[in-house]
Design a protein around this motif. Sequence first.
Motif, mmCIF file in Angstrom:
data_model
loop_
_atom_site.group_PDB
_atom_site.id
_atom_site.type_symbol
_atom_site.label_atom_id
_atom_site.label_comp_id
_atom_site.label_asym_id
_atom_site.label_seq_id
_atom_site.Cartn_x
_atom_site.Cartn_y
_atom_site.Cartn_z
ATOM 1 N N TYR A 248 -4.386 22.342 1.457
ATOM 2 C CA TYR A 248 -3.622 23.411 2.195
ATOM 3 C C TYR A 248 -4.340 23.555 3.558
ATOM 4 C CZ TYR A 248 -2.688 27.837 4.322
ATOM 5 O OH TYR A 248 -2.411 29.143 5.161
ATOM 6 N N ALA A 249 -5.739 23.331 3.704
ATOM 7 C CA ALA A 249 -6.452 23.617 4.755
ATOM 8 C C ALA A 249 -6.008 22.389 5.993
ATOM 9 C CB ALA A 249 -7.961 23.449 4.717
ATOM 10 N N LEU A 250 -5.810 21.169 5.483
ATOM 11 C CA LEU A 250 -5.428 20.238 6.393
ATOM 12 C C LEU A 250 -4.008 20.496 6.942
ATOM 13 C CD1 LEU A 250 -5.810 17.181 7.523
ATOM 14 C CD2 LEU A 250 -4.727 16.301 5.237
ATOM 15 N N SER A 251 -3.240 21.248 6.056
ATOM 16 C CA SER A 251 -1.686 21.474 6.543
ATOM 17 C C SER A 251 -1.878 22.298 7.619
ATOM 18 C CB SER A 251 -0.880 21.996 5.350
ATOM 19 O OG SER A 251 -1.041 23.297 5.104
ATOM 20 N N ARG A 252 -3.064 23.077 7.670
ATOM 21 C CA ARG A 252 -3.084 24.012 8.935
ATOM 22 C C ARG A 252 -3.284 23.256 10.151
ATOM 23 N NH1 ARG A 252 -4.583 29.628 7.184
ATOM 24 N NH2 ARG A 252 -5.419 29.813 9.557
ATOM 25 N N VAL A 253 -4.149 22.337 10.137
ATOM 26 C CA VAL A 253 -4.267 21.442 11.010
ATOM 27 C C VAL A 253 -2.831 20.592 11.791
ATOM 28 C CG1 VAL A 253 -5.287 19.115 11.889
ATOM 29 C CG2 VAL A 253 -6.478 20.636 10.196
ATOM 30 N N SER A 254 -1.898 20.275 10.679
ATOM 31 C CA SER A 254 -0.802 19.797 10.882
ATOM 32 C C SER A 254 0.304 20.893 11.672
ATOM 33 C CB SER A 254 0.068 19.322 9.729
ATOM 34 O OG SER A 254 1.189 18.974 9.883
ATOM 35 N N ASP A 255 0.144 22.116 11.008
ATOM 36 C CA ASP A 255 0.935 23.167 11.807
ATOM 37 C C ASP A 255 0.543 23.286 12.993
ATOM 38 O OD1 ASP A 255 2.627 23.738 9.457
ATOM 39 O OD2 ASP A 255 1.387 25.450 9.024
ATOM 40 N N TYR A 256 -0.789 23.525 13.307
ATOM 41 C CA TYR A 256 -1.334 23.799 14.821
ATOM 42 C C TYR A 256 -0.783 22.678 15.759
ATOM 43 C CZ TYR A 256 -4.448 24.656 18.525
ATOM 44 O OH TYR A 256 -5.216 25.051 19.781
ATOM 45 N N LEU A 257 -1.172 21.209 15.346
ATOM 46 C CA LEU A 257 -0.670 20.354 16.264
ATOM 47 C C LEU A 257 1.084 20.507 16.251
ATOM 48 C CD1 LEU A 257 -2.816 17.517 14.836
ATOM 49 C CD2 LEU A 257 -3.323 18.893 16.949
ATOM 50 N N ILE A 258 1.888 20.483 15.427
ATOM 51 C CA ILE A 258 3.167 20.703 15.574
ATOM 52 C C ILE A 258 3.517 21.799 16.513
ATOM 53 C CG2 ILE A 258 5.300 21.474 14.253
ATOM 54 C CD1 ILE A 258 4.469 19.904 11.971
ATOM 55 N N GLU A 259 2.746 22.834 16.431
ATOM 56 C CA GLU A 259 2.904 23.992 17.297
ATOM 57 C C GLU A 259 2.679 23.551 18.850
ATOM 58 O OE1 GLU A 259 2.120 28.255 16.139
ATOM 59 O OE2 GLU A 259 0.468 27.680 17.351
ATOM 60 N N LEU A 260 1.627 22.841 19.128
ATOM 61 C CA LEU A 260 1.502 22.280 20.240
ATOM 62 C C LEU A 260 2.177 21.328 20.947
ATOM 63 C CD1 LEU A 260 -2.630 21.453 19.717
ATOM 64 C CD2 LEU A 260 -1.397 23.410 21.222
ATOM 65 N N PHE A 261 2.863 20.623 20.146
ATOM 66 C CA PHE A 261 4.123 19.708 20.908
ATOM 67 C C PHE A 261 5.315 20.150 20.903
ATOM 68 C CE2 PHE A 261 3.785 17.408 16.464
ATOM 69 C CZ PHE A 261 5.011 17.511 16.032
ATOM 70 N N CYS A 262 5.549 21.355 20.375
ATOM 71 C CA CYS A 262 6.728 22.076 20.414
ATOM 72 C C CYS A 262 6.444 23.520 20.768
ATOM 73 C CB CYS A 262 7.492 22.508 18.785
ATOM 74 S SG CYS A 262 7.969 20.673 18.144
ATOM 75 N N PRO A 263 6.140 23.874 21.833
ATOM 76 C CA PRO A 263 5.860 25.060 22.568
ATOM 77 C C PRO A 263 6.938 25.681 23.241
ATOM 78 C CG PRO A 263 5.103 23.591 24.235
ATOM 79 C CD PRO A 263 5.747 22.718 23.224
ATOM 80 N N ALA A 264 6.956 26.919 23.511
ATOM 81 C CA ALA A 264 8.015 27.642 24.186
ATOM 82 C C ALA A 264 8.478 27.058 25.580
ATOM 83 C CB ALA A 264 7.697 29.044 24.691
ATOM 84 N N GLY A 265 9.807 26.645 25.721
ATOM 85 C CA GLY A 265 10.113 26.110 27.189
ATOM 86 C C GLY A 265 11.309 25.585 26.929
ATOM 87 N N ASP A 266 11.887 25.017 27.847
ATOM 88 C CA ASP A 266 13.516 24.705 28.087
ATOM 89 C C ASP A 266 13.738 23.382 27.776
ATOM 90 O OD1 ASP A 266 14.338 27.238 28.930
ATOM 91 O OD2 ASP A 266 14.166 26.907 30.983
ATOM 92 N N PRO A 267 14.504 22.984 26.596
ATOM 93 C CA PRO A 267 14.672 21.782 26.430
ATOM 94 C C PRO A 267 15.734 21.159 27.249
ATOM 95 C CG PRO A 267 16.091 23.285 24.985
ATOM 96 C CD PRO A 267 15.222 23.968 26.012
ATOM 97 N N PRO A 268 15.828 19.680 27.416
ATOM 98 C CA PRO A 268 16.595 19.117 28.264
ATOM 99 C C PRO A 268 18.472 19.605 28.142
ATOM 100 C CG PRO A 268 15.352 17.448 27.040
ATOM 101 C CD PRO A 268 15.290 18.641 26.519
#
Length: 333
Positions: A70-90
């Motif tokens: 589970y703790a490793l999954s938290r690393v995954s969630d954080y990194l996914i959050e970083l490459f899917c931030p708020a902002g306008d898609p194409p």
Amino acid sequence: MGLDWAYFRRPYEELHDRHDAAERQEYLVGRQPTAAAHLAELAPLRKREPIPASGYTGDDERLWQIMKLYALSRVSDYLIELFCPAGDPPPGFGVTGGRAVMEGSTTHRLELGGWQINATPGWIGSRRLELDELAAYTGFFTDIGLTPFEHAETFSPFHHEIFAVMQDPSATRVILEEVLWPGFWFGDLLFSRAGVRVRAPRHLIDAAVATTSTLYFTFSREPRPTSDLSHNWGSNSQWRTSFHRFYSDEDGLHLNWDGQVDIGEDPPQQPADQSDDPNPLDQRRELLLHRCFVRSALPRDEDDRFPYDDRLSLTTAEWPLRPESIVRVPWTR
């Protein structure tokens, strides 16, 4: 090495002190050999096994292994959050949503789960992809011993997390348009789903609901709301959360294998010490399969469900769910 069950908590916390993509990439590369060794000791989780009749106890090493993953999954969630931030898609990318809000009052009637309000639905922003952060995510988890996959043939809610939806009233099914980031296997265990963009008619996938409703079994996906069993626990207690095990093997696809209630049964049989779940069975199956609601009849309490006791085994994970795909497999030892 002895089981250092809290190891993956440290890189999760230390990543928050790295404030740009290059610094995080350097940190993850440096952590790779040790992280790989710690993941390797969790090898027993790679295969599905019957659950002890009385459940796992605090003295059972398997439970501590599940919490470590589970703790490793938290690393995954954080990194996914970083490459899917708020902002306008194409332009033309589709609806990526964010956090659902109601902005203002109008004369329009909005149907939500059988009740009506006068409002205009809106979102706090949208979401975009950051390719540099995506490369760090993919590289790290591949290098420590997970197996990346796309499952690019057809849309499968077991394998795919919906990131963007192109609403198409002429479509007769959910069409997989693009795999945006890979998912990862740990043996037969689904560690994380691949992110996808789909095209669908509104009655199957509602763009607003599928991209803004609460994402369960997920610690964080800002700006999207999420629900996780670690929420509302203290800074130490939250790390005693179990990883939610979804398996794929020769007997089928097994959603939330540790859940006590088989929702393949109609009606499901609740444990003797639990009261019956009053929510409709089709909603419970939708929520467990997608880990969020995706259809336009959004329940009023969609952010206050508890799918963590439910489990379901399927031959294939299609949407809409085919009743004939539901299978029963032995669960306890």
